[in-house]
Motif scaffolding. Structure first.
Motif, PDB file in Angstrom:
ATOM      1  N   UNK A  90       0.821  -1.216   0.000  1.00 31.14           N
ATOM      2  CA  UNK A  90       0.000   0.000   0.000  1.00 31.14           C
ATOM      3  C   UNK A  90       0.854   1.264   0.000  1.00 31.14           C
ATOM      4  N   UNK A  91       0.384   2.292  -0.688  1.00 35.96           N
ATOM      5  CA  UNK A  91       0.968   3.624  -0.559  1.00 35.96           C
ATOM      6  C   UNK A  91       0.169   4.448   0.459  1.00 35.96           C
ATOM      7  N   UNK A  92      -1.093   4.096   0.672  1.00 32.81           N
ATOM      8  CA  UNK A  92      -1.964   4.835   1.590  1.00 32.81           C
ATOM      9  C   UNK A  92      -2.835   3.854   2.373  1.00 32.81           C
ATOM     10  N   UNK A  93      -3.011   4.123   3.669  1.00 31.75           N
ATOM     11  CA  UNK A  93      -3.913   3.334   4.501  1.00 31.75           C
ATOM     12  C   UNK A  93      -5.047   4.237   4.969  1.00 31.75           C
ATOM     13  N   UNK A  94      -6.273   3.737   4.865  1.00 34.01           N
ATOM     14  CA  UNK A  94      -7.444   4.489   5.315  1.00 34.01           C
ATOM     15  C   UNK A  94      -8.155   3.653   6.364  1.00 34.01           C
TER      16      UNK A  94
END
Ligand code: ADP
Ligand code: ADP
Length: 234
Positions: free
Chosen positions: A210-214
């Motif tokens: 992942x580049x981003x975690x939400x």
């Protein structure tokens, strides 16, 4: 640059005589073009609802989703269908393949409605099956394939219109550890090839790609700190 801009997104499911369920309670989120976003949250936190709304499978109760400058809420049903076809590829936990069709036919199927001649459809489908490593299973039906192979077919099918965005809802949820991991690697390859990926998953091995975690809790995006604090109380 931002590919998907979400503002004040709410989704309420009416429940007849019972109390309505608020699945999303005002989500603001920016998804950069070319990112690999992993959405986490406990069951019922609104993850699937968020994915469905981004994919144009359902409409929000309030708020806005802008994709590549286009506001989904302004689209009529035909325009929304075209958006789904051209911009997004969907991957599900249960694969959702047509059991009476071969792998090749499953992948080629969505092209029936876009005026592509049959021979060309087969060629495109075969190329996609090659891309997911299943060239030698083209004429097998889903029941003759392992779970991991079925998910590869589903991924090939999701790519058939060359979508910019790939939405995956628990894509490894029905798979054993090893085939689950190879599906993650395949998603990571698609990410490197330029697709914007959004994955809902409980599988923390996905984080390394992942580049981003939400983080979602009760229909809201929360910080990692708040998410972990809540998990510690659960
Ligand atoms: P399901 O998602 O169908 O509930 P799981 O086995 O994935 O089944 O999860 C069981 C429970 O553990 C759920 O109630 C879910 O909220 C919680 N859970 C599992 N993984 C996570 C995670 N990574 N973050 C937060 N909650 C999780
Ligand atoms: P998650 O994917 O995190 O498990 P969902 O988006 O599936 O969460 O669900 C969020 C909430 O909305 C849950 O309380 C769920 O029961 C409810 N919900 C989801 N889909 C529907 C639906 N079609 N009708 C009614 N309630 C729904």
């Amino acid at each position: 640059s931002i590919l998907i801009m979400i503002r004040g997104l709410r989704k309420v499911y009416p429940m007849g005589r019972q109390q309505a369920v608020q699945a999303l309670a005002g989500v603001d989120l920016d998804i950069p073009a070319g990112s690999f976003t992993v959405v986490m949250g406990p069951s019922g936190s609104g993850k699937s609802t968020l994915l469905h709304l981004i994919g144009g499978l359902d409409r929000p109760t309030a708020g806005s989703i802008q994709v590549n400058g286009q506001r989904l809420e302004t689209l009529d049903e035909n325009q929304l269908a075209e958006y789904r076809r051209k911009m997004v590829g969907f991957i599900f936990q249960a694969f959702n393949l047509v059991s009476s069709m071969t792998a090749l036919e499953n992948v080629a199927f969505p092209l029936r409605f876009s005026g592509v001649p049959p021979a060309r459809r087969r060629q495109i489908a075969l190329n996609l099956l090659r891309q997911v490593g299943l060239e030698n299973r083209a004429h097998h039906r889903p029941t003759e394939l392992s779970g991991g192979q079925q998910q590869r077919v589903a991924i090939a099918r999701a790519l058939v219109h060359q979508p910019r965005i790939i939405l995956a809802d628990e894509p490894t949820g029905n798979l054993d550890t090893a085939s689950g991991y190879s599906i993650m690697q395949l998603l990571s390859e698609l990410h490197r090839a330029g697709h914007t990926i959004i994955v809902v998953t409980h599988d923390t091995r996905m984080h390394r790609f992942a580049t981003h975690l939400v983080y979602l809790l009760d229909g809201r995006v929360v910080t990692r700190e708040d998410y972990e604090a809540a998990a510690n109380f659960a």
